[in-house]
Enzyme design. Structure first.
Site, PDB file in Angstrom:
ATOM      1  N   LYS A   1       0.851  -1.192   0.000  1.00  0.00           N
ATOM      2  CA  LYS A   1       0.000   0.000   0.000  1.00  0.00           C
ATOM      3  C   LYS A   1       0.885   1.239   0.000  1.00  0.00           C
ATOM      4  CE  LYS A   1      -1.982   2.706   3.016  1.00  0.00           C
ATOM      5  NZ  LYS A   1      -1.838   3.984   2.287  1.00  0.00           N
TER       6      LYS A   1
ATOM      7  N   SER B   1       5.091   8.108   9.587  1.00  0.00           N
ATOM      8  CA  SER B   1       5.086   8.939  10.803  1.00  0.00           C
ATOM      9  C   SER B   1       5.156   8.080  12.073  1.00  0.00           C
ATOM     10  CB  SER B   1       3.814   9.781  10.845  1.00  0.00           C
ATOM     11  OG  SER B   1       2.699   8.970  11.162  1.00  0.00           O
TER      12      SER B   1
ATOM     13  N   GLY C   1       3.141   4.680  12.996  1.00  0.00           N
ATOM     14  CA  GLY C   1       4.017   3.550  13.325  1.00  0.00           C
ATOM     15  C   GLY C   1       3.688   2.969  14.692  1.00  0.00           C
TER      16      GLY C   1
ATOM     17  N   GLU D   1       9.989   2.157  10.552  1.00  0.00           N
ATOM     18  CA  GLU D   1      11.009   3.168  10.269  1.00  0.00           C
ATOM     19  C   GLU D   1      10.301   4.512  10.352  1.00  0.00           C
ATOM     20  OE1 GLU D   1      14.242   3.860  10.569  1.00  0.00           O
ATOM     21  OE2 GLU D   1      14.244   1.818   9.770  1.00  0.00           O
TER      22      GLU D   1
ATOM     23  N   CYS E   1      13.444  11.374   6.222  1.00  0.00           N
ATOM     24  CA  CYS E   1      13.555  11.048   7.647  1.00  0.00           C
ATOM     25  C   CYS E   1      15.010  11.178   8.086  1.00  0.00           C
ATOM     26  CB  CYS E   1      12.981   9.681   7.938  1.00  0.00           C
ATOM     27  SG  CYS E   1      13.594   8.411   6.873  1.00  0.00           S
TER      28      CYS E   1
ATOM     29  N   GLU F   1      10.274  16.567  15.097  1.00  0.00           N
ATOM     30  CA  GLU F   1      10.479  16.494  13.648  1.00  0.00           C
ATOM     31  C   GLU F   1       9.514  17.448  12.928  1.00  0.00           C
ATOM     32  OE1 GLU F   1       9.324  12.864  11.489  1.00  0.00           O
ATOM     33  OE2 GLU F   1      11.293  12.914  10.538  1.00  0.00           O
TER      34      GLU F   1
HETATM   35  C1  UN1 Z   1      13.658   8.248   4.045  1.00  0.00           C
HETATM   36  O1  UN1 Z   1      13.653   9.469   4.115  1.00  0.00           O
HETATM   37  O2  UN1 Z   1      12.639   7.596   4.429  1.00  0.00           O
HETATM   38  O3  UN1 Z   1      19.679   7.990   3.085  1.00  0.00           O
HETATM   39  C2  UN1 Z   1      14.740   7.440   3.497  1.00  0.00           C
HETATM   40  C3  UN1 Z   1      18.848   8.693   2.532  1.00  0.00           C
HETATM   41  C4  UN1 Z   1      17.924   8.082   1.536  1.00  0.00           C
HETATM   42  C5  UN1 Z   1      16.786   7.389   2.184  1.00  0.00           C
HETATM   43  C6  UN1 Z   1      15.905   8.230   3.001  1.00  0.00           C
HETATM   44  N1  UN1 Z   1      18.679   7.155   0.738  1.00  0.00           N
HETATM   45  O4  UN1 Z   1      18.743   9.871   2.759  1.00  0.00           O
END
Ligand code: UN1
Length: 497
Positions: free
Chosen positions: A176, A229, A233, A250, A284, A385
């Site tokens: 999804k 988020s 999560g 994650e 992230c 964040e």
């Molecule tokens: C993400 O923002 O969920 O290392 C992953 C990095 C990218 C992956 C980010 N290759 O910044």
């Protein structure tokens, strides 16, 4: 079929949601550009997809792993052929510049070839037995049906981090994608179809939390992998805990870049511009805190303000664009909210702090690159964040203080330190509480064959990418083979005194 692939894909068939409901997908840089309407899937659609994945599981899991690897390699080849075409559509849908979406596809390509190569390993162990003529080993078995729920910011790379190893290990998948990147998700699944992935092995259901919840709670889904988020999560973690499912989360980050007095400031500047404002700060892993030594604070901040103020904002499919829009109104509202919080907390807006308008930006969700100085460790803008182009600058006086400030958060995904002193760099590798530490590079830019993931509130201990992700997508089966021809009791059952 229209040129927009706006359907679910279940058991090898592109189809609408059973109830026929749809949601709208627009270009965040140009709102009048409607990409299409996508199925708002319900419980029945998810159920159909899970049933297809379950039915396909036996044959797929029994296929020799290297044969699955051959299919993954074909997927990598098709992604390579379609890289520009895909990147164009991804930029149109989620906003980051074309050069970045090409990188996103490249990450998927690297992951495809890497996962394909792992199908020739998938190592277990062989160890000596306590008994004569007995053989002990462990082998890896797939888990079953995996639910994959992803965010929009890496609409191809992150789903493939999950799906390629899942498939390599012999699992089947229900995917999804984010409701902000359904088209990219569909184009990716089309690649699976074209590469010859058998019907039912990968299924796609679009939709929002209703579809997500149905997938997580479905009794026939064995594992869930989620990127998104912290709020969602946590709910997924609770549900999976209750239902005894394996789950990998994650979630957020508030990633620090520590700059010590001996750092090469030009190198830092390049890293900061990329780490803080690449992907409009919506990774992230984005560099969202600059923790800088007082001796170089002013020099660095001045250089940074000058350089960041020159970044060209715009539609990512235009060559001049260096920074794209924010994903949606909610994202923009969150950034505006936090900029208000920062001001109230007494930090100084040294650059930006407002929506970007004019120059053709009025029809998109654009926000100026924003730098807060005078941030102190307990301010909310130092800890929470924001997920946008907002950098908080904190001044420190020593390495020890830098580490304390860096670790003063609930998250622990990525981190960076700039120093020329090798002992300090090695100390930082141990002292910073994060799943990833870069030395003399920004906090973004993970490589496909290296483990990726965070500590503390960022995740739940699993890793994506690299060899470690195969721990998540496999079960260990322990096998004893007794070829002695007689009952040999294990040592624990054979004690005489
Ligand atoms: C993400 O923002 O969920 O290392 C992953 C990095 C990218 C992956 C980010 N290759 O910044």
């Amino acid at each position: 079929m229209s040129d927009v692939l706006n359907k679910n894909f279940i058991n090898g068939v592109w189809q609408d949601a059973t109830a026929g409901a749809v949601f709208k997908d627009i270009n965040p840089a140009i709102h009048s550009d409607v990409i299409g309407h996508f199925p708002e899937s319900g419980v029945e659609d998810v159920d159909d997809a899970v049933r297809a994945a379950r039915a396909a599981f036996r044959a797929w899991s029994k296929m020799p792993a290297p044969a699955r690897g051959d299919i993954l390699r074909r997927i990598g080849d098709i992604l390579t052929e379609r890289k520009s075409e895909l990147a164009f559509q991804m930029t149109r849908e989620m906003g980051k510049p074309f050069f970045e979406t090409k990188g996103d596809v490249q990450e998927a390509i690297d992951t495809a070839y890497y996962a394909a190569s792992e199908t020739r390993r998938l190592f277990g162990h062989t160890v000596p037995s306590e008994m004569p003529n007995k053989f002990n080993m462990s082998i890896r078995r797939p888990i079953g049906v995996c639910g994959v729920i992803t965010a929009w910011n890496f609409p191809v790379a992150v789903p493939t981090w999950k799906m390629f190893p899942a498939l390599a290990a012999g699992n089947t998948v229900v995917f999804k994608p984010s409701e902000d990147a359904p088209h990219s998700g569909a184009l990716l699944v089309k690649v699976f179809e074209d590469a010859g992935v058998p019907a039912g092995v990968v299924n796609l259901v679009h939709g929002s939390s209703t579809a997500g919840r149905a997938l997580v709670e479905h009794p026939d889904v064995d594992a869930v992998s989620f990127t998104g988020s912290t709020e969602t999560g946590s709910k997924i973690g609770e549900a999976c805990g209750r239902l005894h499912k394996r789950f990998s989360l994650e979630m957020g980050g508030k990633n620090p870049m520590i700059v010590l007095a001996d750092a090469d400031l030009d190198l830092v500047l390049d890293g900061l511009l990329w780490g803080a404002f690449g992907t409009t700060g919506q990774r992230c892993t984005a560099t969202s805190r600059l923790i800088v030594h007082e001796d170089v604070h002013d020099a660095l901040v001045n250089k940074l303000i000058e350089a960041a103020s020159k970044l060209t904002l715009g539609y990512g499919n235009e060559d001049s664009t260096e920074m794209g829009p924010v994903i949606n109104q909610k994202g923009l509202d969150k950034i505006e909210y936090y900029v208000g919080v920062g001001k109230e907390e007494g930090a100084t807006v040294a650059l930006g702090g407002k929506r970007a308008v004019g120059n053709g930006l009025d029809d998109g969700y654009f926000y100026e690159p924003t730098i807060f100085t005078g941030v102190t460790p307990n301010m909310r803008i130092a800890k929470e964040e924001i997920f946008g182009p907002v950098l908080s600058v904190l001044k420190i006086r020593s390495y020890e203080e830098a580490i304390q400030v860096a670790n003063n958060i609930q998250y622990g995904l990525s981190s960076a330190i700039y120093t020329r002193d090798i002992a300090t760099a090695f100390n930082a590798m141990h002292d910073i509480e994060a799943g990833i530490t870069y030395v003399n590079g920004p906090t973004i830019g993970a490589e496909a064959h290296m483990p990726f993931g965070g500590v503390k509130g960022t995740g739940n201990g699993h890793r994506e990418g690299g060899w470690e992700v195969f721990e998540f997508y496999t079960e260990t089966k322990t096998v004893y083979v007794d070829y002695s021809g007689k009952l040999q009791k294990a040592q624990i059952d054979n004690v005489e005194d």
